[in-house]
Design a protein around this motif. Sequence first.
Motif, mmCIF file in Angstrom:
data_model
loop_
_atom_site.group_PDB
_atom_site.id
_atom_site.type_symbol
_atom_site.label_atom_id
_atom_site.label_comp_id
_atom_site.label_asym_id
_atom_site.label_seq_id
_atom_site.Cartn_x
_atom_site.Cartn_y
_atom_site.Cartn_z
ATOM 1 N N VAL A 13 0.861 -1.183 0.000
ATOM 2 C CA VAL A 13 0.000 0.000 0.000
ATOM 3 C C VAL A 13 0.895 1.231 0.000
ATOM 4 N N LYS A 14 0.331 2.363 -0.345
ATOM 5 C CA LYS A 14 1.054 3.633 -0.296
ATOM 6 C C LYS A 14 0.673 4.375 0.974
ATOM 7 N N ALA A 15 1.682 4.784 1.729
ATOM 8 C CA ALA A 15 1.450 5.574 2.940
ATOM 9 C C ALA A 15 2.500 6.665 2.999
ATOM 10 N N GLU A 19 5.944 3.176 -0.524
ATOM 11 C CA GLU A 19 5.327 1.863 -0.667
ATOM 12 C C GLU A 19 5.594 1.073 0.615
ATOM 13 N N SER A 63 -5.152 2.104 11.567
ATOM 14 C CA SER A 63 -4.505 3.373 11.235
ATOM 15 C C SER A 63 -3.649 3.873 12.402
ATOM 16 N N ILE A 68 -0.404 4.498 10.010
ATOM 17 C CA ILE A 68 -0.650 4.790 8.591
ATOM 18 C C ILE A 68 -1.979 5.534 8.467
ATOM 19 N N ALA A 72 -4.512 4.618 3.460
ATOM 20 C CA ALA A 72 -3.674 3.434 3.259
ATOM 21 C C ALA A 72 -4.381 2.181 3.761
ATOM 22 N N GLN A 75 -6.522 0.761 1.175
ATOM 23 C CA GLN A 75 -5.805 0.069 0.094
ATOM 24 C C GLN A 75 -5.454 -1.377 0.446
#
Length: 116
Positions: A13-15, A19, A63, A68, A72, A75
């Motif tokens: 995932v992107k945070a 990546e 989270s 994150i 994210a 995702q």
Amino acid sequence: MSEPRIFNLANPVKAYGNEVTQLELREPSTADVRAINALPYVFSAVGDGQPTPIPEVCAKYISRLAGIPLGAVDQLAFTDFQALSWEITNCFLQHLAVPTSPTSSDTPSTPPISGN
């Protein structure tokens, strides 16, 4: 879950522009519970009353505990989200303890109140 738990993600995932391929999930604190203002599960009213994770609440805990953003969390592969949700739920459930009745040595003795 006293030590942070490392989760290898099925899909990155992107945070924060990076990546992420694994998450480090720390144990929830009282501050986390107060900020989210909800437990991550309910006990099912149907069947045998088993705990059931609440997805929206679990997402907030993921989270906070993994550090994150919620974007994210959205995702995450469903299998990762489900595993993380159960990890959080089980963390809360493992700390449930049935209160024991105080023994006579634990309670101060008080004289009975008379009706006179």
